[in-house]
Design an enzyme around this catalytic site. Structure first.
Site, PDB file in Angstrom:
ATOM      1  N   GLN A 104       0.802  -1.176   0.014  1.00 53.32           N
ATOM      2  CA  GLN A 104      -0.094   0.061  -0.113  1.00 53.32           C
ATOM      3  C   GLN A 104       0.871   1.388   0.142  1.00 53.32           C
ATOM      4  O   GLN A 104       0.524   2.220  -0.810  1.00 53.32           O
ATOM      5  CB  GLN A 104      -1.070  -0.033   1.105  1.00 53.32           C
ATOM      6  CG  GLN A 104      -2.155  -0.619   1.250  1.00 53.32           C
ATOM      7  CD  GLN A 104      -3.158  -0.794   2.147  1.00 53.32           C
ATOM      8  OE1 GLN A 104      -3.131   0.322   3.075  1.00 53.32           O
ATOM      9  NE2 GLN A 104      -4.044  -1.568   2.515  1.00 53.32           N
ATOM     10  N   PRO A 131      -5.430  -6.531   4.597  1.00 53.41           N
ATOM     11  CA  PRO A 131      -6.001  -7.451   3.707  1.00 53.41           C
ATOM     12  C   PRO A 131      -5.058  -8.852   3.637  1.00 53.41           C
ATOM     13  O   PRO A 131      -3.896  -8.802   3.644  1.00 53.41           O
ATOM     14  CB  PRO A 131      -5.789  -6.563   2.221  1.00 53.41           C
ATOM     15  CG  PRO A 131      -5.535  -5.191   2.807  1.00 53.41           C
ATOM     16  CD  PRO A 131      -4.773  -5.248   4.119  1.00 53.41           C
ATOM     17  N   MET A 295     -12.141  -1.800   0.089  1.00 53.21           N
ATOM     18  CA  MET A 295     -11.755  -1.300  -1.177  1.00 53.21           C
ATOM     19  C   MET A 295     -11.631   0.139  -1.060  1.00 53.21           C
ATOM     20  O   MET A 295     -10.816   0.933  -1.493  1.00 53.21           O
ATOM     21  CB  MET A 295     -12.417  -1.687  -1.972  1.00 53.21           C
ATOM     22  CG  MET A 295     -11.892  -1.413  -3.556  1.00 53.21           C
ATOM     23  SD  MET A 295     -10.091  -1.828  -3.854  1.00 53.21           S
ATOM     24  CE  MET A 295     -10.391  -3.412  -3.709  1.00 53.21           C
ATOM     25  N   HIS A 320     -11.341   4.444   8.306  1.00 57.91           N
ATOM     26  CA  HIS A 320     -10.058   4.397   7.307  1.00 57.91           C
ATOM     27  C   HIS A 320     -10.210   5.315   6.263  1.00 57.91           C
ATOM     28  O   HIS A 320      -9.065   6.094   5.787  1.00 57.91           O
ATOM     29  CB  HIS A 320      -9.860   2.751   6.991  1.00 57.91           C
ATOM     30  CG  HIS A 320      -8.782   2.086   8.003  1.00 57.91           C
ATOM     31  ND1 HIS A 320      -9.334   1.483   8.929  1.00 57.91           N
ATOM     32  CD2 HIS A 320      -7.569   2.100   7.960  1.00 57.91           C
ATOM     33  CE1 HIS A 320      -8.367   0.984   9.633  1.00 57.91           C
ATOM     34  NE2 HIS A 320      -7.036   1.535   9.064  1.00 57.91           N
TER      35      HIS A 320
END
Length: 366
Positions: A104, A131, A295, A320
Site C-alpha cells: 500500500q 488485507p 476497497m 479508514h
C-alpha cells in the site's frame, strides 16, 4: 526554493499506521518534506512497528530520500524525498507484519518512478488487521487496474502469524498518469466463489468445514446462485508455518467485486471462521454500494492522483476512508465530496457516492 515541510499529526482520526502510509507515499510522490508526530498514537503499542519501519525504509530507498527517527517504537519521523528511481527493492518486516500494507505504501510511488520496479515484500501474507494476499490478487488488483496500470503479484511463499516468513514479488512499470474511475453501477451478483486454506500441520478437514459453513450461511440469503468455495491444502514448499483462513468473493454483472474473509485462530472452530467470512460478504452486498468496505480507503490515494473526476459508490464510510481522504486533501489539494446516494434502490440503505477531483499527477520521467 525548497518545498515547505508538511507537519502531520499521526494521532488523529484512525490514529494508526494508515496515516503514515498515505502521508509518506504522497510526500515521496510530490517531493514534499514530511514530519509525522504521534505515530500510531491511537494504538495500544504506539510508535513504529517492524512493518511500518520496513515500509518507510523501502520508500526512502525508492526515491533515494532521507529518513530520520526510523527505529522501532519511534513516535516521530522526518522524511525528505528525492527522485523516484524504481529498480529492485526489498522490504522485510522479519515478523508476520503484512506484506499487503508494505504494498500500500510503495505502489503509488513506483507508478511514477523513472523505470520499472521489482519489490520483494517479506512478512505475513495472511495477517490479522490487514488485507489477505488473496484479497489483493483477486479483488484489489482488477479494481485498481481500472486507473490504467497493471501489476504482477507472484506469491513465492505464504507466511502466517506469529512467524511470518512469507514472500511476495510485485512487478510494475511506471505510467504517464492515472485515469479517473467510475465505479457506481453495482449490477447484479452473477457468481460467488472462493477458497479456504490450511497450511503446515493443519488437516484439510478444517478447510472443508470452513467452506461448508460459509456456503450454508450464504445459501440462507442467496438461494439462486451456485457457491463454489474450494478447500485447499497449501503445498509444503509454498507455505511457512501453520495457518488457515478463507476468502469468498461475489462478482457482479458490471464487474464489481466484493469479498468476505477471515483467519483461523487457536481455539476457534472452523465453521465459525467460515461463517464470519460469509457474514462479512453478505453485509457488503446488503448496503448497495459498488465496492466493499475494505476497497473504499485503498482507492482514495489513486483517486487523488488521477486526472479528472473519479466516483465510487459505497456503503457506510469507514474511519479508514475518512482518514485517507483527510490526508489526501491535506497533502495533494485534491477535492473530495461525500453525498448520500440519490438512487431509488438505495433510499432505505446507507449508500454513499465518494467523488474526487484529482490533481492529474503526471510522471516527469515519461
Amino acid at each position: 526554493m525548497a518545498a515547505q515541510r508538511v507537519e502531520v499529526d499521526g494521532g488523529i482520526l484512525e490514529g494508526g499506521g494508515q496515516i503514515l502510509r498515505v502521508s509518506t507515499a504522497l510526500s515521496c510522490l510530490l517531493g514534499l518534506p514530511l514530519r509525522v508526530q504521534k505515530i500510531r498514537a491511537g494504538r495500544s503499542s504506539p510508535g513504529l512497528r517492524p512493518q511500518h519501519l520496513s515500509g518507510l525504509e523501502m520508500v526512502r530507498d525508492l526515491c533515494e530520500g532521507r529518513l530520520e527517527g526510523g527505529e522501532i517504537g519511534s513516535t516521530e519521523i522526518t522524511f525528505t524525498p528525492g527522485k523516484i528511481k524504481g529498480g529492485t527493492h526489498t522490504a522485510d518486516t522479519k515478523t508476520a507484519g503484512s506484506v499487503c500494507l508494505l504494498m500500500q505504501v510503495s505502489m503509488p510511488c513506483v507508478l511514477f518512478a523513472a523505470s520499472p520496479s521489482q519489490l520483494y515484500l517479506k512478512g505475513g501474507t495472511n495477517a490479522e488487521m490487514a488485507p489477505q494476499i488473496d484479497y489483493t490478487v483477486m479483488v484489489f488488483k482488477p479494481i485498481v487496474e481500472k486507473f490504467g496500470f497493471t501489476f504482477a503479484c507472484d506469491i513465492k511463499m505464504r507466511g502466517y502469524y506469529p512467524k511470518g516468513g512469507g514472500e511476495v514479488v510485485i512487478r510494475m512499470s511506471p505510467v504517464k498518469q492515472l485515469n479517473a474511475i467510475n465505479i457506481t453501477d453495482r449490477g447484479t451478483v452473477t457468481k460467488i466463489y472462493g477458497r479456504t486454506f490450511v497450511a503446515g500441520v493443519l488437516p484439510l478437514k478444517i478447510a472443508k468445514d470452513m467452506a461448508a459453513a460459509a456456503v450454508r450461511c450464504i445459501r440462507k440469503e442467496i438461494r439462486d446462485l451456485y457457491v463454489n468455495v474450494q478447500p485447499v491444502q497449501e503445498p509444503k514448499d509454498q507455505a511457512f508455518g501453520n495457518g488457515n483462513g478463507i476468502i469468498i468473493i461475489a462478482e457482479t454483472s458490471t464487474g464489481c467485486m466484493f469479498a468476505g474473509s477471515a483467519l483461523g485462530k487457536r481455539g476457534v472452530y472452523a465453521d465459525r471462521v467460515g461463517i464470519e467470512a460469509a457474514e462479512m460478504l453478505l453485509s457488503n452486498l446488503r448496503h448497495g454500494g459498488a465496492v466493499d468496505e475494505y476497497m473504499q480507503d485503498q482507492l482514495i490515494i489513486f483517486m487523488a492522483l488521477a486526472s479528472g473526476v473519479s466516483r465510487i459508490k459505497t456503503g457506510p464510510i469507514t474511519l479508514h476512508t475518512q482518514t485517507a481522504i483527510y490526508f489526501a486533501e491535506q497533502l495533494t489539494k485534491a477535492k473530495f465530496t461525500i453525498n448520500k446516494s440519490e438512487d431509488e434502490d438505495d433510499s432505505s440503505k446507507e449508500t454513499y457516492i465518494i467523488e474526487c477531483q484529482g490533481i492529474g499527477m503526471t510522471n516527469p520521467n515519461l
